[in-house]
Design a protein around this motif. Sequence first.
Motif, PDB file in Angstrom:
ATOM      1  N   TYR A 187      -4.169  10.322  -3.349  1.00 35.51           N
ATOM      2  CA  TYR A 187      -4.354   9.039  -2.670  1.00 35.51           C
ATOM      3  C   TYR A 187      -5.569   9.222  -1.787  1.00 35.51           C
ATOM      4  O   TYR A 187      -5.472   9.755  -0.680  1.00 35.51           O
ATOM      5  CB  TYR A 187      -3.115   8.659  -1.860  1.00 35.51           C
ATOM      6  CG  TYR A 187      -3.239   7.314  -1.182  1.00 35.51           C
ATOM      7  CD1 TYR A 187      -3.291   6.140  -1.942  1.00 35.51           C
ATOM      8  CD2 TYR A 187      -3.324   7.207   0.204  1.00 35.51           C
ATOM      9  CE1 TYR A 187      -3.417   4.902  -1.332  1.00 35.51           C
ATOM     10  CE2 TYR A 187      -3.451   5.973   0.818  1.00 35.51           C
ATOM     11  CZ  TYR A 187      -3.502   4.824   0.048  1.00 35.51           C
ATOM     12  OH  TYR A 187      -3.634   3.595   0.652  1.00 35.51           O
ATOM     13  N   ASN A 190      -1.086   6.475 -13.719  1.00 33.08           N
ATOM     14  CA  ASN A 190      -1.543   6.601 -12.329  1.00 33.08           C
ATOM     15  C   ASN A 190      -1.084   7.883 -11.650  1.00 33.08           C
ATOM     16  O   ASN A 190      -1.450   8.122 -10.496  1.00 33.08           O
ATOM     17  CB  ASN A 190      -1.031   5.407 -11.519  1.00 33.08           C
ATOM     18  CG  ASN A 190      -1.520   4.082 -12.061  1.00 33.08           C
ATOM     19  OD1 ASN A 190      -2.642   3.978 -12.545  1.00 33.08           O
ATOM     20  ND2 ASN A 190      -0.672   3.065 -12.000  1.00 33.08           N
ATOM     21  N   GLU A 217       0.818  -1.211   0.000  1.00 35.55           N
ATOM     22  CA  GLU A 217       0.000   0.000   0.000  1.00 35.55           C
ATOM     23  C   GLU A 217       0.859   1.271   0.000  1.00 35.55           C
ATOM     24  O   GLU A 217       0.420   2.318  -0.500  1.00 35.55           O
ATOM     25  CB  GLU A 217      -0.943   0.008   1.206  1.00 35.55           C
ATOM     26  CG  GLU A 217      -2.020  -1.061   1.165  1.00 35.55           C
ATOM     27  CD  GLU A 217      -1.535  -2.430   1.631  1.00 35.55           C
ATOM     28  OE1 GLU A 217      -2.318  -3.390   1.544  1.00 35.55           O
ATOM     29  OE2 GLU A 217      -0.369  -2.535   2.086  1.00 35.55           O
ATOM     30  N   GLU A 257       1.648   1.897  -3.578  1.00 39.22           N
ATOM     31  CA  GLU A 257       0.457   2.437  -4.234  1.00 39.22           C
ATOM     32  C   GLU A 257       0.283   3.911  -3.890  1.00 39.22           C
ATOM     33  O   GLU A 257      -0.050   4.728  -4.762  1.00 39.22           O
ATOM     34  CB  GLU A 257      -0.778   1.653  -3.797  1.00 39.22           C
ATOM     35  CG  GLU A 257      -2.085   2.182  -4.373  1.00 39.22           C
ATOM     36  CD  GLU A 257      -3.310   1.503  -3.775  1.00 39.22           C
ATOM     37  OE1 GLU A 257      -4.427   1.920  -4.120  1.00 39.22           O
ATOM     38  OE2 GLU A 257      -3.152   0.576  -2.954  1.00 39.22           O
TER      39      GLU A 257
END
Length: 275
Positions: free
Chosen positions: A226, A192, A138, A141
């Motif tokens: 995020y 992204n 995570e 990410e």
Amino acid sequence: MSSSRRCLLFSLIAIAFTLPTWAQPTQQHIKHVLVIGETKGFEHDSVSSAMAAIYNMGKQSGLWDATLRTDTELLTKKKLGNNAKNLDYFDAIVFASTTGEILTDPAQRADMLSAIHDEGKGFVGIHAALDTNYTWPEYGEMIGGWFDQHPWMTFDAPIINEAPDSPIVRQFPKTFTKHDEIYQPKAWSRDNVNVLLSLDPTKLEYNNPRVHRADHDFAVAWTKMYGKGHVFYSTLGHTVEAWDDPQIRTMYFEAIKWSLGLTEASTTTHARPAQ
């Protein structure tokens, strides 16, 4: 905190940098920024320079106060004693060339991600922040990827400004060179993130076994969301000398402002510029 760490932090605060006067026309509610400089892998000489610069930027602008730590104790929602602040106190987190597995406690990991994703606290990653927490999917990410070599080591990097209208990088010309160490990211895609700066692929040497990206897409700085949190990362800042560069200092100053919600900047992805 140990006496050696207290001495380090006092030394950081005392470092004098010739920074621009970040004058503000009106007094604003001061923000609180937590700067983490813990290393459990490679130790960059520039960690102290980065931490001191961020502290001084906040003081000189009047926009934030910075708490400088070489540990991750404060990355928690748990109530702490001894006058220690936790994540409820801070508005943004900066990882200043952290390396290795610096945050392994599951509860702390969950608290940090929740603070960014759900509460909208900012996150700014400097250089080796990408070389951190490989066992925490995570985290990758959240920040946008991980370190996968620096094929050209420290060199005169040819850089393209892909977002000249962004307040974070508008001080840079359309194309320029910086003597720095540029990371090659893995588990990363421009689909992204919003790439702000990138290497000019027409000016790189590819006869190098450390070049792993077949697409030759090497981002130098980006923004992303995020959840509710504003996330910025740049590979610039490897050297001590980089922190004497007013363009690089301005980039991080504006990135922290943006992460705190004090300015607006795009996080919309875009196609790679035509070469």
